[in-house]
Design a protein around this motif. Structure first.
Motif, PDB file in Angstrom:
ATOM      1  N   ALA A  53     -12.876 -21.483   5.254  1.00 38.56           N
ATOM      2  CA  ALA A  53     -11.499 -21.690   4.782  1.00 38.56           C
ATOM      3  C   ALA A  53     -10.520 -21.782   5.945  1.00 38.56           C
ATOM      4  CB  ALA A  53     -11.089 -20.552   3.849  1.00 38.56           C
ATOM      5  N   ILE A  54     -10.786 -21.028   6.999  1.00 40.14           N
ATOM      6  CA  ILE A  54      -9.892 -21.055   8.164  1.00 40.14           C
ATOM      7  C   ILE A  54     -10.208 -22.225   9.074  1.00 40.14           C
ATOM      8  CG2 ILE A  54      -9.215 -19.777  10.237  1.00 40.14           C
ATOM      9  CD1 ILE A  54      -9.667 -17.209   8.644  1.00 40.14           C
ATOM     10  N   GLY A  55     -11.515 -22.495   9.282  1.00 45.02           N
ATOM     11  CA  GLY A  55     -11.915 -23.611  10.130  1.00 45.02           C
ATOM     12  C   GLY A  55     -11.861 -23.249  11.602  1.00 45.02           C
ATOM     13  N   LYS A  56     -12.503 -24.082  12.408  1.00 52.05           N
ATOM     14  CA  LYS A  56     -12.520 -23.836  13.846  1.00 52.05           C
ATOM     15  C   LYS A  56     -11.111 -23.930  14.412  1.00 52.05           C
ATOM     16  CE  LYS A  56     -14.936 -25.116  18.076  1.00 52.05           C
ATOM     17  NZ  LYS A  56     -15.943 -25.987  18.701  1.00 52.05           N
ATOM     18  N   SER A  57     -10.713 -22.891  15.121  1.00 45.04           N
ATOM     19  CA  SER A  57      -9.371 -22.793  15.714  1.00 45.04           C
ATOM     20  C   SER A  57      -8.273 -22.870  14.661  1.00 45.04           C
ATOM     21  CB  SER A  57      -9.162 -23.889  16.759  1.00 45.04           C
ATOM     22  OG  SER A  57     -10.138 -23.809  17.776  1.00 45.04           O
ATOM     23  N   GLY A  58      -8.617 -22.570  13.390  1.00 45.74           N
ATOM     24  CA  GLY A  58      -7.622 -22.545  12.318  1.00 45.74           C
ATOM     25  C   GLY A  58      -7.238 -23.900  11.765  1.00 45.74           C
ATOM     26  N   ILE A  59      -8.021 -24.953  12.075  1.00 39.61           N
ATOM     27  CA  ILE A  59      -7.619 -26.309  11.682  1.00 39.61           C
ATOM     28  C   ILE A  59      -7.612 -26.491  10.172  1.00 39.61           C
ATOM     29  CG2 ILE A  59      -9.982 -27.213  11.934  1.00 39.61           C
ATOM     30  CD1 ILE A  59      -8.747 -29.849  12.821  1.00 39.61           C
ATOM     31  N   ALA A  60      -8.591 -25.929   9.462  1.00 32.96           N
ATOM     32  CA  ALA A  60      -8.651 -26.096   8.011  1.00 32.96           C
ATOM     33  C   ALA A  60      -7.448 -25.463   7.330  1.00 32.96           C
ATOM     34  CB  ALA A  60      -9.947 -25.504   7.471  1.00 32.96           C
ATOM     35  N   ALA A  61      -7.091 -24.255   7.772  1.00 29.08           N
ATOM     36  CA  ALA A  61      -5.936 -23.577   7.180  1.00 29.08           C
ATOM     37  C   ALA A  61      -4.643 -24.326   7.467  1.00 29.08           C
ATOM     38  CB  ALA A  61      -5.851 -22.143   7.716  1.00 29.08           C
ATOM     39  N   ARG A  62      -4.504 -24.856   8.684  1.00 30.09           N
ATOM     40  CA  ARG A  62      -3.283 -25.596   9.030  1.00 30.09           C
ATOM     41  C   ARG A  62      -3.148 -26.861   8.194  1.00 30.09           C
ATOM     42  NH1 ARG A  62      -4.893 -24.329  14.274  1.00 30.09           N
ATOM     43  NH2 ARG A  62      -5.600 -26.472  14.632  1.00 30.09           N
ATOM     44  N   LEU A  63      -4.265 -27.547   7.983  1.00 31.67           N
ATOM     45  CA  LEU A  63      -4.202 -28.775   7.194  1.00 31.67           C
ATOM     46  C   LEU A  63      -3.744 -28.493   5.774  1.00 31.67           C
ATOM     47  CD1 LEU A  63      -7.429 -30.649   8.373  1.00 31.67           C
ATOM     48  CD2 LEU A  63      -5.068 -31.287   8.847  1.00 31.67           C
ATOM     49  N   VAL A  64      -4.252 -27.430   5.191  1.00 32.43           N
ATOM     50  CA  VAL A  64      -3.849 -27.072   3.829  1.00 32.43           C
ATOM     51  C   VAL A  64      -2.367 -26.693   3.792  1.00 32.43           C
ATOM     52  CG1 VAL A  64      -4.180 -25.401   1.972  1.00 32.43           C
ATOM     53  CG2 VAL A  64      -6.165 -26.383   3.135  1.00 32.43           C
ATOM     54  N   ALA A  65      -1.934 -25.881   4.753  1.00 33.20           N
ATOM     55  CA  ALA A  65      -0.532 -25.451   4.783  1.00 33.20           C
ATOM     56  C   ALA A  65       0.410 -26.635   4.962  1.00 33.20           C
ATOM     57  CB  ALA A  65      -0.328 -24.439   5.901  1.00 33.20           C
ATOM     58  N   ASN A  66       0.057 -27.562   5.863  1.00 32.36           N
ATOM     59  CA  ASN A  66       0.914 -28.730   6.086  1.00 32.36           C
ATOM     60  C   ASN A  66       0.906 -29.666   4.884  1.00 32.36           C
ATOM     61  OD1 ASN A  66       1.653 -27.920   8.672  1.00 32.36           O
ATOM     62  ND2 ASN A  66      -0.086 -28.952   9.629  1.00 32.36           N
ATOM     63  N   LEU A  67      -0.218 -29.711   4.168  1.00 31.50           N
ATOM     64  CA  LEU A  67      -0.298 -30.563   2.987  1.00 31.50           C
ATOM     65  C   LEU A  67       0.615 -30.049   1.884  1.00 31.50           C
ATOM     66  CD1 LEU A  67      -2.037 -33.082   2.113  1.00 31.50           C
ATOM     67  CD2 LEU A  67      -3.437 -31.470   0.836  1.00 31.50           C
ATOM     68  N   LEU A  68       0.655 -28.718   1.734  1.00 30.04           N
ATOM     69  CA  LEU A  68       1.461 -28.117   0.671  1.00 30.04           C
ATOM     70  C   LEU A  68       2.883 -27.807   1.114  1.00 30.04           C
ATOM     71  CD1 LEU A  68      -1.584 -27.474  -0.246  1.00 30.04           C
ATOM     72  CD2 LEU A  68      -0.542 -25.666  -1.580  1.00 30.04           C
ATOM     73  N   LYS A  69       3.125 -27.854   2.439  1.00 31.18           N
ATOM     74  CA  LYS A  69       4.445 -27.540   2.995  1.00 31.18           C
ATOM     75  C   LYS A  69       4.877 -26.112   2.685  1.00 31.18           C
ATOM     76  CE  LYS A  69       5.229 -31.636   4.741  1.00 31.18           C
ATOM     77  NZ  LYS A  69       3.897 -32.212   4.511  1.00 31.18           N
ATOM     78  N   ILE A  70       3.898 -25.199   2.686  1.00 31.22           N
ATOM     79  CA  ILE A  70       4.207 -23.786   2.512  1.00 31.22           C
ATOM     80  C   ILE A  70       3.296 -22.980   3.448  1.00 31.22           C
ATOM     81  CG2 ILE A  70       4.973 -23.972   0.106  1.00 31.22           C
ATOM     82  CD1 ILE A  70       2.259 -22.941  -0.750  1.00 31.22           C
ATOM     83  N   ARG A  71       3.653 -21.733   3.655  1.00 34.08           N
ATOM     84  CA  ARG A  71       2.829 -20.845   4.470  1.00 34.08           C
ATOM     85  C   ARG A  71       1.678 -20.339   3.610  1.00 34.08           C
ATOM     86  NH1 ARG A  71       3.350 -17.280   8.904  1.00 34.08           N
ATOM     87  NH2 ARG A  71       2.125 -15.371   8.651  1.00 34.08           N
ATOM     88  N   VAL A  72       0.458 -20.432   4.133  1.00 32.81           N
ATOM     89  CA  VAL A  72      -0.723 -20.017   3.384  1.00 32.81           C
ATOM     90  C   VAL A  72      -1.371 -18.827   4.086  1.00 32.81           C
ATOM     91  CG1 VAL A  72      -2.975 -20.723   2.507  1.00 32.81           C
ATOM     92  CG2 VAL A  72      -1.103 -22.368   2.546  1.00 32.81           C
TER      93      VAL A  72
END
Length: 482
Positions: free
Chosen positions: A322-341
């Motif tokens: 869910a977090i991904g390497k270096s946090g990439i997966a989490a960042r993509l989800v947060a930027n897609l939804l435009k909210i802090r996850v």
């Protein structure tokens, strides 16, 4: 002063070469003479400049107001002085124009000032022309030809239909390199009315660049049947695109991906192999989050719209995914939804007393189901049975020596046997009497050095396990995208 015919010819040539209106140049000449007079004589003087467009003759006049009492002779004149100078009667508050003669000093200053003003006018007209030409193309994709780089080597110079734009290095995908005369696909990110470097800002990393490429590739998007709701990118690495279909009979994900992935692969190739995850948009934020986080299963979603954030709880075994390497997966989800996850594992949520709503796409029974856990751990079991061998990097020094490690283990084994023998067969008084022998044994085996090597070996094992785990997670993502 400049010959009138030569002046008109020069104005015509400049207007034709720069593609601007001749009146712009005339305005620059008039303003230049006015500024020159103000600097040479008086800043408060009111100056009028006239250019005869048929002959190119330039005439200048100083405007004066007729007043009985004069306080500023650059602006005012008495009726008597006006009659004496102009040979006719004037009434108070009349306005008269005094012709200005060109002397050598003033003419030299006027030429310098006119040149500066005209250059400014020309540049302003060119900027206005570029702005009018490209403002309607802002947010679109365009082809440009690489003509070189700037002096600092920080941006490519791109010729776009006769206009030079700057493609900055940070706007390229993973520092990609281009050759002179190579044509490049670009996204017009912004068009400015005035900019020191370039009015047309282009990019290959903008999220909307991906959206426009999909629009070109997928007819359903260009026709308005499928809509791109949101895009999140880490250029050259991974991206998530949220899509929605306005036709219930059209699958938005299938339309974007295309037959055997043909459409999405074409876009990925243009983006240097960027992995693109297409997810279904949902008006319900909780459902949208679950779609965006696939293939990760979601236990609980709690959205705080007021503060613009949400808590997401996932199975312990899928936290790293869910977090991904270096946090990439989490960042993509947060930027897609435009909210802090905020992503929690199930264990962390229990420990931190985060509310678990069980409103996700996995139930409590499924979470503890051995079959689910077996599927999650399948990759790790497979990896354990078929360990990968990573090739060391050329610049990487060996972390430890295998032969030295074997010798170290033998030393430890020998030390343990000696200690067991001592405690089993030697009475306590004799052991005390032989302290010198013990000190000599410790010196031979250098126990401090052995302990340090063991600690170093443990650190190596921990670092290796962490690195392999991250790479496996990325491999799992690649498999999912494929």
């Amino acid at each position: 002063m400049v010959n009138g015919a030569e002046l008109l010819e020069a104005i015509s040539l400049i207007a034709e070469e720069k593609g601007i209106d001749k009146n712009t140049i005339f305005e620059g000449i008039v303003e230049g003479f006015q500024k020159a007079f103000e600097r040479f004589f008086d800043t408060d003087a009111i100056i009028q400049v006239e250019i005869e467009e048929s002959t190119g003759a330039i005439k200048m006049f100083q405007e004066l107001e007729v007043l009985n009492t004069v306080e500023d002779d650059w602006l005012e004149i008495t009726p008597a002085d006006a009659k004496k100078e102009f040979g006719q009667e004037f009434s108070e508050h009349d306005l008269i124009r005094r012709p200005i003669e060109f002397n050598e000093d003033f003419s030299r200053l006027a030429v310098f000032q006119v040149r500066q003003i005209v250059q400014q006018k020309i540049k302003g007209a060119e900027r206005a022309k570029v702005y009018a030409k490209f403002i309607d193309k802002q947010g679109e994709i365009i082809k440009g030809k690489i003509t070189g780089m700037n002096e600092q080597g920080t941006s490519y110079l791109v010729d776009i239909d006769g206009t030079v734009a700057s493609l900055w290095n940070q706007k390229t995908i993973n520092g990609e390199k281009f050759e002179v005369n190579e044509y490049v696909t670009l996204y017009i990110d912004e068009v400015a009315k005035d900019n020191k470097f370039s009015q047309v800002m282009v990019s290959r990393t903008a999220p909307n660049f991906l959206a426009k490429l999909l629009e070109q590739e997928v007819p359903e998007i260009s026709e308005g049947i499928v809509e791109i709701k949101a895009v999140s990118r880490e250029a050259g690495k991974r991206a998530k695109v949220a899509v929605y279909s306005h036709d219930e009979f059209v699958d938005p994900i299938g339309a974007v991906v295309g037959s055997h992935g043909a459409r999405i692969n074409n876009v990925s190739s243009e983006l240097r192999g960027e992995k693109i995850d297409v997810v279904k948009w949902d008006s319900l934020v909780e459902n949208f989050i679950m779609n965006a986080m696939a293939p990760v299963r979601v236990i609980s979603v709690s959205v705080d719209e007021e503060n613009g954030e949400c808590d997401v709880i996932v199975p312990n075994e899928q936290l790293s995914l869910a977090i991904g390497k270096s946090g990439i997966a989490a960042r993509l989800v947060a930027n897609l939804l435009k909210i802090r996850v905020n992503i929690y594992s199930y264990a962390n949520a229990l420990e931190d007393k985060v509310e678990i709503l069980w409103n996700g796409n996995i139930s409590e029974a499924e979470l503890s189901n051995p079959e689910f856990l077996a599927n999650i751990n399948k990759r790790r079991e497979k990896t354990a049975g078929n360990p990968r061998v990573s090739k060391p990097r050329a610049s990487q020094k060996p972390v430890f020596d295998v032969d030295a490690l074997a010798a170290l283990q033998d030393e430890i084994k020998l030390e343990n046997e000696i200690e067991e023998l001592e405690f089993a067969t030697i009475p306590e008084p004799i052991k005390v009497q032989n302290e010198a022998v013990d000190e000599e044994l410790a010196e031979d085996h250098n126990l401090d050095e052995i302990a340090a090597k063991l600690k170093e070996f443990e650190n190596v094992i921990e670092e290796t396990e962490e690195t392999d785990f991250d790479e496996e997670e990325i491999a799992d993502y690649d498999k999912y995208y494929d």
